[in-house]
Design an enzyme around this catalytic site. Structure first.
Site, PDB file in Angstrom:
ATOM      1  N   TYR A   1       3.662   5.600  11.720  1.00  0.00           N
ATOM      2  CA  TYR A   1       3.982   4.189  11.982  1.00  0.00           C
ATOM      3  C   TYR A   1       4.894   3.502  10.970  1.00  0.00           C
ATOM      4  O   TYR A   1       5.221   2.347  11.132  1.00  0.00           O
ATOM      5  CB  TYR A   1       2.699   3.371  12.148  1.00  0.00           C
ATOM      6  CG  TYR A   1       1.720   3.480  10.983  1.00  0.00           C
ATOM      7  CD1 TYR A   1       1.909   2.725   9.832  1.00  0.00           C
ATOM      8  CD2 TYR A   1       0.627   4.337  11.041  1.00  0.00           C
ATOM      9  CE1 TYR A   1       1.013   2.818   8.774  1.00  0.00           C
ATOM     10  CE2 TYR A   1      -0.277   4.444   9.983  1.00  0.00           C
ATOM     11  CZ  TYR A   1      -0.079   3.672   8.851  1.00  0.00           C
ATOM     12  OH  TYR A   1      -0.950   3.765   7.806  1.00  0.00           O
TER      13      TYR A   1
ATOM     14  N   HIS B   1      -3.568   4.571   4.554  1.00  0.00           N
ATOM     15  CA  HIS B   1      -4.664   3.609   4.578  1.00  0.00           C
ATOM     16  C   HIS B   1      -5.897   4.206   3.908  1.00  0.00           C
ATOM     17  O   HIS B   1      -6.521   3.584   3.051  1.00  0.00           O
ATOM     18  CB  HIS B   1      -4.973   3.217   6.030  1.00  0.00           C
ATOM     19  CG  HIS B   1      -6.226   2.433   6.180  1.00  0.00           C
ATOM     20  ND1 HIS B   1      -6.337   1.141   5.728  1.00  0.00           N
ATOM     21  CD2 HIS B   1      -7.432   2.754   6.702  1.00  0.00           C
ATOM     22  CE1 HIS B   1      -7.561   0.693   5.980  1.00  0.00           C
ATOM     23  NE2 HIS B   1      -8.242   1.658   6.566  1.00  0.00           N
TER      24      HIS B   1
ATOM     25  N   ARG C   1       0.880  -1.167   0.000  1.00  0.00           N
ATOM     26  CA  ARG C   1       0.000   0.000   0.000  1.00  0.00           C
ATOM     27  C   ARG C   1       0.918   1.218   0.000  1.00  0.00           C
ATOM     28  O   ARG C   1       1.503   1.567   1.017  1.00  0.00           O
ATOM     29  CB  ARG C   1      -0.856  -0.045   1.269  1.00  0.00           C
ATOM     30  CG  ARG C   1      -2.030   0.904   1.302  1.00  0.00           C
ATOM     31  CD  ARG C   1      -2.583   0.999   2.714  1.00  0.00           C
ATOM     32  NE  ARG C   1      -1.765   1.897   3.510  1.00  0.00           N
ATOM     33  CZ  ARG C   1      -1.620   1.848   4.833  1.00  0.00           C
ATOM     34  NH1 ARG C   1      -2.219   0.910   5.541  1.00  0.00           N
ATOM     35  NH2 ARG C   1      -0.862   2.714   5.463  1.00  0.00           N
TER      36      ARG C   1
HETATM   37  C1  TPP Z   1     -14.606  -5.758  11.674  1.00  0.00           C
HETATM   38  C2  TPP Z   1     -13.823  -4.510  11.411  1.00  0.00           C
HETATM   39  N1  TPP Z   1     -12.958  -4.087  12.329  1.00  0.00           N
HETATM   40  C3  TPP Z   1     -12.249  -2.969  12.122  1.00  0.00           C
HETATM   41  C4  TPP Z   1     -12.391  -2.238  10.976  1.00  0.00           C
HETATM   42  C5  TPP Z   1     -11.595  -0.948  10.777  1.00  0.00           C
HETATM   43  N2  TPP Z   1     -10.643  -1.121   9.680  1.00  0.00           N
HETATM   44  C6  TPP Z   1     -10.920  -0.703   8.438  1.00  0.00           C
HETATM   45  S1  TPP Z   1      -9.728  -1.142   7.346  1.00  0.00           S
HETATM   46  C7  TPP Z   1      -8.801  -1.879   8.556  1.00  0.00           C
HETATM   47  C8  TPP Z   1      -7.513  -2.535   8.201  1.00  0.00           C
HETATM   48  C9  TPP Z   1      -7.708  -3.558   7.135  1.00  0.00           C
HETATM   49  O1  TPP Z   1      -6.494  -4.122   6.794  1.00  0.00           O
HETATM   50  P1  TPP Z   1      -6.363  -5.165   5.608  1.00  0.00           P
HETATM   51  O2  TPP Z   1      -7.350  -6.271   5.801  1.00  0.00           O
HETATM   52  O3  TPP Z   1      -4.945  -5.539   5.504  1.00  0.00           O
HETATM   53  O4  TPP Z   1      -6.834  -4.376   4.303  1.00  0.00           O
HETATM   54  P2  TPP Z   1      -6.188  -3.063   3.669  1.00  0.00           P
HETATM   55  O5  TPP Z   1      -6.886  -1.899   4.280  1.00  0.00           O
HETATM   56  O6  TPP Z   1      -4.738  -3.089   3.950  1.00  0.00           O
HETATM   57  O7  TPP Z   1      -6.492  -3.135   2.218  1.00  0.00           O
HETATM   58  C10 TPP Z   1      -9.430  -1.761   9.784  1.00  0.00           C
HETATM   59  C11 TPP Z   1      -8.891  -2.261  11.058  1.00  0.00           C
HETATM   60  C12 TPP Z   1     -13.321  -2.718  10.042  1.00  0.00           C
HETATM   61  N3  TPP Z   1     -13.552  -2.080   8.885  1.00  0.00           N
HETATM   62  N4  TPP Z   1     -14.016  -3.859  10.276  1.00  0.00           N
END
Ligand code: TPP
Ligand code: TPP
Ligand code: MG
Ligand code: MG
Lengths: 414, 327, 414, 327
Positions: free
Chosen positions: C318, C309, C305
């Protein structure tokens, strides 16, 4: 190719294959289909019979064949003296007797329900006896044998099945948590507890018990993740008793369950769950890993639920007598008994004394349950909060007044 | 063919499922032990034998997985009827139900439909261990996008399930398990009315008792016992919890001036609160007493040997009636 | 020993090792630490730099090195003509441009939030282009490139981030489900959909996208279990972009993620997620497996990425610039461009035409968003139920009356 | 040292966490992104730096895992303070909260305690995407074994969190995220009162508005606006949702005779229903109008561009006041 295919994952590797094959061949050589045996000895000598239909049979750790013959394993040895061996026998017999008594008590209406551990004694006693007092156990609802090892009064286990409480023993007095009914939840509690152990710098190990069915629950997977990421000193002890109520393990997985661990970054191993020595040896090793900062491990104890899921269940609807018969030949108690007898470590007097002790214990349990009082109605307002809650106080008072109004009526009626 | 027959509720549901599967090849049954075993209550008995493993699906032991895949199957055009083994085991699926199942139709601006029925054998009175006697309906009724109903007799069990399966919205179908294997009632020969309509099952003039599912029988007993004391009590079988048929309740309360709501679920934040709040608003000048609630306490469902005291049984309902009439 | 240890699981096997090592060496030979490159060409030729700190680097499928050199892989080949190659380039450039435009629109206040896919273009275009129209995709909230491949109007993707709807496109018109925000949920929907495909006897494949963080969610584990048990035609496509907001992948797992699959009984593979050809080849193979009844597969696309985010995030808190710089050298677009140029498959005119098309597209998106109307207030009562709900009707009517009372006031005020 | 300072709510909570961690080495913070990032709202900013990774724990992305391991840590003697990133993401943990956390103390007949605090930034008004603006408090308040509170100002945020962490029961701590970064209020120098007590924050005689969390400010604005029209409105900050401090509400309603309850959560089966039902029972002869509720509709939280219409803002509260006064 870089694909970790299923087929490949199933192929035994290096030393593993050699030993496992050796063991299996040895057992197989003695095998021949046999009708249900009656006496203990007959059964012990009976053929170990075929594997459950269609299931791949990967290597598993075995130190005692179904016939009660000691075999060696390259990675797991056991250093155990005669007293300890007799102790394991005693534990298993008493546990089975307790279990039978509880089943009888259910039939007599003293209990609402009973989940029998019949057939799983070796898995439970072997693992339970691998623990130190300061270790901590998170059970399902079927760990009566483990509870026994932890020193929990057997009669206490009956309270929730009689309907007088939802557990009620103090988890901290024997480091044995309450029975957990909602499948898989306790794997996370165990992991959290183990994270705390690590924070404390203690060398305590934590055991999380669950069944084959439970491996499908997200909570168990999350416990794997958390334990690996924090390198928590927890041993996941899965009793694969082949069934989750009416569903065979194939409804939960298409590869052996112990293989689940590797993908989370810790070792998994399958052990003959009806071989108390193998279970003891493997659990000791896993617990030692946990104590020494090597993190989690998954043990799959390959065993069989000989009875119904619970006294409410009717297994004739979903499985055959043949299957049960095949597993009877692998009975955990009979095989240890055969070994003790062959090695002349147990004489008639010893065996008789255990039977007698069983009778006494069963009688005590029977009496304890029959005199176990029903909780008072007002107890439903107790222990909901540690620090109180105004609504509970209000409802308690209202109910007390309501109940008192009947007392008046009753008095008037008199 | 159930219509015309007298069947226990469990058999009425079995028959209803069979009819639905015969009528629509897209109807599927999913759940733990629903196949060979026919479910721990035998509600799906014989269905896998007749419709095959492809339509009566024994699932892995994972409720979130069951509901989550049911959603996927619904998106593919199927109409899954999910069985949750006991009330207390629905919570691992709560996220999928509340966050996905309930909201997906709205999320897609109506372009997709989620015809999923979730059958939950609920409520207590069967002497079971923990997690097997809960009444979680309020936790679903609060959530927009879900519909919640609970039949109280065999005929409604049969017909309301037909209607729930035909409905294009997710329906949580609360089955009063303590009534599963009683004698049962005759299944009416035609649809007895819309799914989301309450029913006056006994007429009266002094007070209304509103109940649903397992407490309907108790409400009727209370009405009978009160009749002996010269009190005329109207009894409503609410049948539907989301939406609640406030119109029918309102009509009754405008006549009787008094309302007692009875359910097994804890009273605090329960259905009775919603009924009381809205009916008080609608019938402010008709009410001669506050709407009273008789139900579970703010406590975990107690061990079996105390459940009789916990449950809103005849005495507690009569106590509620007395208190309402005392105003 | 019978333990499937972590160390063992990490050891590359047979042919895998050979090829992977070869590829890696080839790439490594050209490597040398370099400062952030400016021009496209410079960057393409720049060193691929070191692996993320402490991460084990297992074999991964690569067909195009960071420098744009075609390499072979023993298991994955790709049959692709010049037009298709140019098409992939076009897809990636347009996707990146759309993404940049959306980020700009957020900065300008037109959107509330934007989750950028910057850096993940190859993972998304490579997998998206492996699909047939009848295949079905379940995305997260970041699959703008996959949406592009499915033919979803880019402007439509912006609606939810502008706050005018929660998705709103018709999933069935492009077989592209709505964006799913709650992490991991859609893996189960995809599995269920795939179970339905199997019931229908269709040869459609279903793609479930999720991130590295999502692999910790119980729902994803349950999807693995269900898909394996029912042998559902679903491909789990995990974009391991190294971060879940501020948490590195080590907070989710201590072994490579693709290894998770084996323990559930289906293959897992890691592919260079910045290599569009490798992603295309591997996804095609996985989809082919699904179509032909071979069941699920997990693809871990190892990518990065590049941006925050979301536009609300501040990655400087971080992670280091160095890390980003290292990954810039592996840019998915630059490497395909280098390859096209080296092979003389793309001339200046072609490249310019793509840039021009990007400008046009961005302009169209900008205009579309600026004229995207706010939903009327009454829309909040719409589409809650397909078959209606009395309470919604009541609240709608009450609100309408309430709103009308203001209209009166306003009129009076006039 | 927050007491005496004027701080935004987010900083007050940060300071409260810091104090709790300094006072008790068993206090832990767990959640997604709570470490280096300091949480997506920066509420835990700087704490990992000062207390280390062992006490401020970035967890895997799995809410059930977070709460489930927090339970285990509590059993081991720790006092975990869990952060759920947004309201809509609490549901994967719902089973662990409702089935385990809430019931374990009772299950053990009081022999073990579960001092776990679950902090949930909740409610809307921040222009967010789906799942980031929900008000799920009713879904927790209905469950015995849990306590639920929601502070409305910086001082309460600071002190109530201290009290929640000290409490030996599980507490769901609902933080009004739309108020996180406003100017904030001065933190009182001593504990402002028991955790589970409502507070009269404006006295009045004609009508009572009861609110909590994010709607308290709106209630005050409504009281002010009404004052200009010559109406004297009493405002209660309920502060606690389980238990609800009915005594304080009752006292107020006995004086004013009218009550409007305001919350962001959907009205159907919401807190307002419980307040209305119980206060009507307690104050039947004092009420000159039915208790009215102003809150969310039975709809998924709408897209940001409609949230202003959805939320119980000043106009909708005033409308409720008008309707109550019209009786
Ligand atoms: C159940 C849940 N918990 C927390 C969140 C908050 N949240 C949104 S994106 C994210 C990180 C997701 O990481 P990843 O699965 O690696 O996907 P990326 O964003 O890197 O594409 C979090 C913790 C959420 N959307 N859903
Ligand atoms: C979450 C949940 N779902 C369903 C049940 C009902 N149930 C009780 S035991 C059981 C089967 C458990 O199988 P397994 O994990 O293999 O353990 P075993 O009973 O064989 O020891 C089921 C489905 C439950 N207790 N919890
Ligand atoms: Mg089992
Ligand atoms: Mg990621």
């Amino acid at each position: 190719m870089t694909v970790e295919s299923t087929a490949r994952a199933k192929t035994p590797r290096s030393g593993v294959k050699r030993t496992a094959t050796k063991t299996t061949k040895k057992a197989a050589a003695k095998k021949a289909p046999a009708k249900k045996a009656t006496g203990a000895k007959a059964a012990a000598k009976k053929a170990a019979a075929k594997a459950p239909a269609g299931r791949p049979e990967p290597e598993m750790v075995q130190l005692l064949t179904p016939e009660g013959v000691r075999v060696e394993h390259p990675d797991y040895t056991i250093d155990i003296d005669a007293d300890e061996l007799r102790g394991l026998y005693r534990d298993m017999v008493l546990t089975r007797r307790f279990d039978a008594e509880a089943t009888a008590l259910q039939r007599q209406g003293e209990l609402g329900l009973w989940p029998s551990l019949l057939g799983q004694e070796a898995a439970q006693i072997g693992s339970g006896r691998a623990l130190r007092p300061d270790d901590y156990v998170f059970p399902t609802y079927r760990e009566h044998g483990v509870a026994w090892c932890r020193g929990v009064d057997p009669a206490q286990l009956l309270g929730m099945f009689r309907g007088v409480n939802n557990g009620g023993w103090d988890p901290n007095s024997n480091n044995f948590h309450l029975y957990t009914i909602v499948i898989g939840s306790q794997a996370l509690h165990a992991t959290g507890y183990a994270m705390g152990v690590a924070k404390d710098g203690a060398d305590t190990a934590v055991l999380a018990y669950f069944g084959d069915g439970a491996t499908s629950q997200g909570d168990v997977a999350e416990a794997f993740t958390f334990s690996a990421v924090y390198n928590a000193p927890v041993v996941f002890f899965c009793q694969n008793n082949q069934w989750a109520i009416s569903e065979p393990t194939e409804r939960q997985t298409r590869v052996p369950l112990y293989q689940r661990a590797a993908g989370y970054g810790f070792p998994g191993i399958r052990v003959d769950g009806n071989d108390v020595l193998a279970v003891l040896a493997v659990t000791r090793a896993a617990v030692e890993r946990a104590r020494t900062g090597q993190g989690p491990m998954l043990i799959e104890a390959f065993t069989y639920r000989m009875g119904a899921h619970t006294t409410s269940d009717d297994p004739t609807r979903y499985r055959s007598d043949d299957e049960r018969a095949a597993w009877e030949a692998k009975d955990p108690i009979l095989r240890l008994r055969a070994y003790l007898e062959n090695e002349q470590l147990a004489d008639e007097a010893f065996l008789a004394s255990i039977d007698e002790e069983s009778d006494t214990m069963a009688k005590r349990v029977r009496e304890a349950i029959r005199t176990m009082p029903d909780p008072p109605a007002m107890s439903m307002f107790d222990n909901i909060y540690a620090d109180g809650h105004a609504l509970v106080d209000e409802e308690r008072a209202q109910y007390a007044a309501y109940a008192a109004s009947f007392a008046d009526t009753d008095e008037e009626g008199n | 063919m159930a219509p015309g027959e007298k069947l226990p509720i469990a058999k009425a549901i079995n028959s209803s499922l069979r009819t639905a599967m015969e009528n629509d090849p897209k109807v599927l049954i999913m759940g733990e032990d629903v196949g060979k075993l026919g479910g721990v209550f035998r509600v799906t008995d014989g269905l896998q034998k007749d419709f095959g493993e492809d339509r009566v699906i024994d699932t892995p032991l994972a409720e979130s997985g069951i509901v989550g895949t049911a959603i996927g199957l619904a998106l593919r055009g199927y109409r899954p009827v999910v069985e949750i083994q006991f009330d207390g085991f629905v919570f691992p699926a709560y996220d999928q139900i509340v966050t996905q199942l309930a909201k997906m139709h709205a999320r897609a601006l109506g372009k997709i439909k989620l015809p999923v029925v979730i059958r939950i054998p609920y409520a207590g009175g069967i002497g079971a261990v923990e997690h097997h006697s809960e009444s979680p309906e309020a936790l679903f009724a609060h959530v927009a996008g879900l519909k919640c109903v609970s039949p109280a007799n065999s005929s409604d069990a049969y017909w309301m399930l037909q209607q729930a399966i035909e409905c294009d919205d997710p329906v949580i179908f609360f089955e009063p398990k303590s009534r599963y294997w009683g004698k049962g009632e005759e299944i009416s020969r035609g649809v007895p009315g819309p799914l989301h309509q309450a029913r006056v099952i006994r007429e009266g003039t002094d007070l209304t008792i509103a109940a649903y599912g397992p407490t309907v029988r108790t409400a009727l007993q209370a009405a009978e016992a009160s009749a002996e004391e010269g009190r005329s009590i109207e009894v409503l079988d609410l049948r539907t919890i989301s939406p609640i048929d406030f119109d029918t309740i309102q009509r009754s309360v405008e006549k009787t001036g008094r309302l007692v709501v009875v359910h097994e679920a804890p009273v605090f934040f329960g259905s009775g609160a919603e009924v009381a709040a809205r009916i008080t608003e609608r019938c402010f000048y008709h009410l001669e007493a506050p709407v009273l609630r008789v139900g579970g306490f703010h406590a975990p469902y107690p061990p079996a040997r105390v459940e009789e005291e916990y449950l809103p049984g005849l005495d507690r309902v009569l106590d509620g009636v007395d208190r309402a009439l005392a105003y």
